[in-house]
Design a protein around this motif. Structure first.
Motif, short mmCIF file in Angstrom:
data_model
loop_
_atom_site.label_atom_id
_atom_site.label_comp_id
_atom_site.label_asym_id
_atom_site.label_seq_id
_atom_site.Cartn_x
_atom_site.Cartn_y
_atom_site.Cartn_z
N PHE A 150 0.85 -1.19 0.00
CA PHE A 150 0.00 0.00 0.00
C PHE A 150 0.90 1.25 0.00
O PHE A 150 1.14 1.85 1.05
CB PHE A 150 -0.91 0.00 1.23
CG PHE A 150 -1.78 -1.22 1.33
CD1 PHE A 150 -2.94 -1.33 0.57
CD2 PHE A 150 -1.43 -2.29 2.15
CE1 PHE A 150 -3.74 -2.46 0.64
CE2 PHE A 150 -2.23 -3.42 2.24
CZ PHE A 150 -3.38 -3.51 1.47
N PRO A 151 1.42 1.61 -1.16
CA PRO A 151 2.41 2.69 -1.23
C PRO A 151 1.84 4.06 -0.88
O PRO A 151 0.64 4.29 -0.95
CB PRO A 151 2.86 2.63 -2.69
CG PRO A 151 1.74 1.98 -3.43
CD PRO A 151 1.13 1.02 -2.47
N GLY A 152 2.76 4.94 -0.51
CA GLY A 152 2.39 6.32 -0.20
C GLY A 152 2.90 6.74 1.16
O GLY A 152 3.26 5.92 2.01
N LYS A 153 2.92 8.03 1.38
CA LYS A 153 3.34 8.58 2.66
C LYS A 153 2.31 8.27 3.75
O LYS A 153 1.12 8.10 3.48
CB LYS A 153 3.53 10.09 2.56
CG LYS A 153 4.67 10.53 1.65
CD LYS A 153 6.02 10.25 2.28
CE LYS A 153 7.15 10.83 1.45
NZ LYS A 153 8.47 10.57 2.05
N ARG A 154 2.78 8.22 4.98
CA ARG A 154 1.92 7.97 6.13
C ARG A 154 1.92 9.18 7.07
O ARG A 154 2.96 9.79 7.31
CB ARG A 154 2.40 6.75 6.92
CG ARG A 154 2.50 5.45 6.12
CD ARG A 154 1.14 5.02 5.58
NE ARG A 154 1.12 3.63 5.18
CZ ARG A 154 1.09 3.20 3.91
NH1 ARG A 154 1.11 4.09 2.92
NH2 ARG A 154 1.01 1.91 3.64
N GLY A 155 0.76 9.49 7.62
CA GLY A 155 0.65 10.55 8.61
C GLY A 155 0.60 9.96 10.01
O GLY A 155 -0.13 9.01 10.26
N LEU A 156 1.40 10.51 10.92
CA LEU A 156 1.42 10.05 12.31
C LEU A 156 1.47 11.25 13.25
O LEU A 156 2.18 12.23 12.97
CB LEU A 156 2.64 9.16 12.58
CG LEU A 156 2.54 7.66 12.30
CD1 LEU A 156 3.91 7.01 12.46
CD2 LEU A 156 1.53 7.00 13.24
N ARG A 157 0.76 11.16 14.36
CA ARG A 157 0.84 12.21 15.36
C ARG A 157 2.24 12.22 15.96
O ARG A 157 2.80 11.18 16.28
CB ARG A 157 -0.19 11.97 16.46
CG ARG A 157 -0.22 13.07 17.52
CD ARG A 157 -1.22 12.74 18.61
NE ARG A 157 -1.28 13.78 19.63
CZ ARG A 157 -1.98 13.71 20.74
NH1 ARG A 157 -2.73 12.64 20.99
NH2 ARG A 157 -1.97 14.69 21.62
N LYS A 158 2.78 13.41 16.13
CA LYS A 158 4.13 13.54 16.67
C LYS A 158 4.09 13.39 18.18
O LYS A 158 4.26 14.36 18.95
CB LYS A 158 4.74 14.89 16.27
CG LYS A 158 6.25 14.97 16.53
CD LYS A 158 6.81 16.36 16.21
CE LYS A 158 6.85 16.61 14.72
NZ LYS A 158 7.52 17.91 14.41
N SER A 159 3.87 12.17 18.62
CA SER A 159 3.75 11.86 20.04
C SER A 159 3.93 10.37 20.24
O SER A 159 3.54 9.56 19.38
CB SER A 159 2.37 12.29 20.55
OG SER A 159 2.13 11.83 21.86
N ALA A 160 4.50 10.00 21.37
CA ALA A 160 4.66 8.58 21.67
C ALA A 160 3.32 7.91 21.92
O ALA A 160 3.10 6.75 21.53
CB ALA A 160 5.56 8.41 22.90
#
Length: 357
Positions: free
Chosen positions: A158-168
């Protein structure tokens, strides 16, 4: 005559002060704040005459400690995450809330028995159940569509950039579930050094493809702008983008992390009585059910569930869009607020160090 003028002036001053009652609420902005304005604030103002001022923040808990310690608290009610409510209460930053002020359910069930288990603490009253979920742009995956938390970490399929919250917080839990750790064992695993290493090792596999976000409004925008094909997000934000704005976004409920948002009042709040009046009003059965007309966050009272109907479009049934819907709970993780109250600083220090390495 002079006495009469003084008396009239005093009465006018008293009347003006009474009319000027207000309460300031700090929340998260966006569609969530809109749901609070419509379900809580407008009817509260109408029934009490107390003006509700809303302040948007990326994290309403962030300024509380500094304001209390400086003796300069600028707002009255803050909408915060569970671990922050527990930590700030333990640190003496919040006032205890007398649960007897909370109205009973329509059938007379006391409030303390009507709220979902865990929704009331010494210093906080929950209003919603929400989730961190994975969302994706359906137009980017015409043939094979992602379905699991593992798929979020599978860049090849499943190619493409991933978004993640900048938090542990939430990020580490999702990494472990994607690496095969059952939801029931996630926090037990994170209690060990080996478990933390495992989570970061999994994050390493997508680190070069991550776009980091800080505020809840960002993930839907990242998807809409094509900067990412998949992202973690707050479920209500994605619902709003998909249903209210017609965006081609879908939610992967597998691996969702459920949490409460709760109202708290800091020590030294300038409008203490109005704050308590607001919380009691906003968390009654009808108000919590009304909020579900505007966003897909589950009400924190049991008695509200039966009153949840359709979205404000008059046709979208809300029940299946709630984090608490049976079909969405198959591999759900409930945020362990005690774990994060104890480990937040330590794990975020490591997380921030990992980000720059």
């Amino acid at each position: 005559m002079k006495t009469a003028i003084i008396l009239t002036t005093a009465l006018v001053a008293v009347g003006t002060a009474a009319a000027a009652k207000e309460v300031t609420v700090v929340s998260w902005g966006g569609a969530y704040e809109k749901s609070q304005v419509e379900a809580y604030n407008k009817p509260f103002q109408e029934q009490t005459g107390i003006t509700v001022n809303m302040v948007a923040s990326d994290n309403p808990a962030a300024p509380i400690k500094a304001q209390v310690e400086a003796g300069n608290v600028s707002s009255d009610v803050f909408d915060v995450e569970y671990s922050d409510a527990v930590r700030l209460c333990d640190e003496g930053m919040l006032v205890e809330i007398d649960k007897s002020i909370l109205p009973a359910a329509p059938d007379g069930t006391p409030a303390e028995d009507d709220f979902i288990e865990g929704a009331l603490t010494d210093c906080a009253v929950a209003n919603i159940v929400w989730s961190t979920v994975v969302s994706y742009d359906t137009s980017k995956f015409a043939d094979l569509k992602p379905e699991t938390i593992e798929d979020f970490f599978d860049i090849d399929t499943f190619p493409g950039k991933r978004g993640l919250r900048k938090s542990a917080k939430a990020t580490l839990e999702m990494a472990l579930m994607a690496d095969g750790v059952p939801a029931s064992e996630v926090y037990e695993t994170l209690e060990t050094d080996e478990g933390v290493d495992q989570a970061f090792a999994k994050l390493d596999t997508i680190k070069d493809d991550v776009v980091w976000w800080d505020a809840g409004a960002q993930p839907p925008q990242l998807l809409a702008d094509g900067e990412v094909t998949m992202t973690t997000a707050y479920n209500g934000r994605i619902f709003n983008a998909a249903v209210a704005e017609g965006k081609p976004f879908d939610i992967i409920w597998d691996g969702q992390i459920m949490d409460f948002d709760l109202f708290v009042v800091p020590v030294g709040a300038p409008n203490m009585q109005e704050a308590m009046d607001y919380i009691a009003f906003a968390t009654d059965t009808q108000r919590l059910a009304d909020q579900a007309q505007y966003i897909s966050y589950g009400p924190a009272r049991k008695s509200s569930g039966a009153l949840v109907g359709t979205y404000m479009d008059g046709k979208t049934e809300m029940a299946s869009h709630m984090p608490t819907a049976a079909a969405n709970l198959e591999n759900a993780l409930v945020n362990d607020f005690e774990f994060w109250a104890d480990r937040d600083v330590e794990l975020n220090e490591r997380f921030n160090a990992w980000l720059v390495n």
